[in-house]
Design an enzyme around this catalytic site. Structure first.
Site, mmCIF file in Angstrom:
data_model
loop_
_atom_site.group_PDB
_atom_site.id
_atom_site.type_symbol
_atom_site.label_atom_id
_atom_site.label_comp_id
_atom_site.label_asym_id
_atom_site.label_seq_id
_atom_site.Cartn_x
_atom_site.Cartn_y
_atom_site.Cartn_z
ATOM 1 N N LEU A 128 11.253 -20.623 -3.897
ATOM 2 C CA LEU A 128 10.271 -19.706 -3.314
ATOM 3 C C LEU A 128 8.968 -19.883 -4.062
ATOM 4 O O LEU A 128 8.953 -19.951 -5.285
ATOM 5 C CB LEU A 128 10.734 -18.249 -3.429
ATOM 6 C CG LEU A 128 9.709 -17.177 -3.006
ATOM 7 C CD1 LEU A 128 9.459 -17.233 -1.502
ATOM 8 C CD2 LEU A 128 10.157 -15.785 -3.433
ATOM 9 N N HIS B 141 3.470 3.449 -8.952
ATOM 10 C CA HIS B 141 3.298 2.016 -9.195
ATOM 11 C C HIS B 141 4.575 1.407 -9.768
ATOM 12 O O HIS B 141 4.937 0.275 -9.427
ATOM 13 C CB HIS B 141 2.132 1.783 -10.152
ATOM 14 C CG HIS B 141 0.804 2.207 -9.600
ATOM 15 N ND1 HIS B 141 0.358 1.817 -8.353
ATOM 16 C CD2 HIS B 141 -0.179 2.995 -10.134
ATOM 17 C CE1 HIS B 141 -0.844 2.336 -8.145
ATOM 18 N NE2 HIS B 141 -1.185 3.061 -9.200
ATOM 19 N N ASP C 197 0.832 -1.203 0.000
ATOM 20 C CA ASP C 197 0.000 0.000 0.000
ATOM 21 C C ASP C 197 0.867 1.255 0.000
ATOM 22 O O ASP C 197 1.889 1.300 0.685
ATOM 23 C CB ASP C 197 -0.907 -0.003 1.241
ATOM 24 C CG ASP C 197 -2.000 1.041 1.166
ATOM 25 O OD1 ASP C 197 -2.294 1.526 0.057
ATOM 26 O OD2 ASP C 197 -2.563 1.374 2.228
#
Length: 245
Positions: free
Chosen positions: A132, A38, A21
């Site tokens: 991962l 972004h 956020d």
């Protein structure tokens, strides 16, 4: 989704989920377009993935785009889709090289067809990687996910495939988008906001929550490490009383 081996080290969270956020506020504070926020957020994603690998975290989920985000201005949504498109095109080789398995959870029906094809290709190419497990939540809303899981169970009961008495938490969880993935031990949210915002509501029932004041584009490996160290200081009791000293 397939069941995968989990980390055996209790000091390391098996699954860290992050609500990324603050991209827009980061850009606004610098007098920049939100789109640049972004793009800087994508750099933070790279740092976070690298940090998770270094810490030995086996599962990482990043909340990239919510079902509510479709209500943002069309130009911003288009830029976010373009950023996702470029990420899938430019980062897939590196993701695969680093042994990362990529999966996307969310409502793909609302995504552009070419992005769905890129997602399908990325998931297929990285399917056997185990260093991962990276999940990216795109066009994702937890309430919608829960409602759809309940609807499928109701249909199975209607069709005589299932008895109501057979429905329990484990069976319900198998109908979620995260089936086969451990619930998050740790949920991190950046930007100082302190809410889950329709993210992994079922799965985060017993997660440790850590709220970081930094905006997402400024989040780095040291912040991830600090959150893990805070997690390690927590006493996770899952509703049980603390042991007497």
């Amino acid at each position: 989704m397939d069941e995968l081996p989990f980390s055996s080290d209790p000091a390391v969270p098996r699954h860290v989920a992050i609500i990324m956020d603050g991209n827009g506020r980061w850009a606004n504070a610098r007098g920049m377009p939100r789109t640049l926020g972004h793009r800087q957020g994508a750099e933070a994603v790279r740092r976070c993935i690298s940090g998770a690998i270094e810490l030995g975290i086996p599962f990482l989920t990043l909340f990239g785009f919510s079902s509510e985000n479709w209500r943002r201005p069309m130009t911003e949504v288009a830029d976010l889709m373009g950023l996702l498109r470029r990420y899938l095109q430019s980062e897939l080789a590196e993701i695969h090289k680093n042994g990362i398995r990529l999966r996307v959870i969310g409502d793909r029906a609302r995504l552009p067809d070419d992005i769905v094809r890129l997602i399908d290709d990325a998931e297929a190419r990285t399917r056997d990687n185990q260093r991962l497990n990276l999940m990216i939540a795109i066009s994702y809303g937890s309430r919608q996910e829960i409602a759809e899981a309940a609807r499928r169970l109701a249909e199975a009961v209607r069709d005589g495939e299932l008895q109501p008495s057979e429905i329990d938490e484990d069976l319900f969880a198998q109908g979620l988008l995260t089936a086969g993935i451990p619930d998050p031990d740790l949920v991190i949210r950046t930007s100082g906001e302190q809410r889950l915002s329709n993210f992994l509501l079922w799965q985060a029932a017993y997660s440790e929550l850590i709220f970081v004041d930094k905006l997402w584009p400024d989040f780095d490996k040291s912040d991830l490490l600090a959150a893990v160290e805070e997690y390690q200081r927590r006493d996770r009791r899952y509703g049980a009383a603390a042991e007497s000293q």
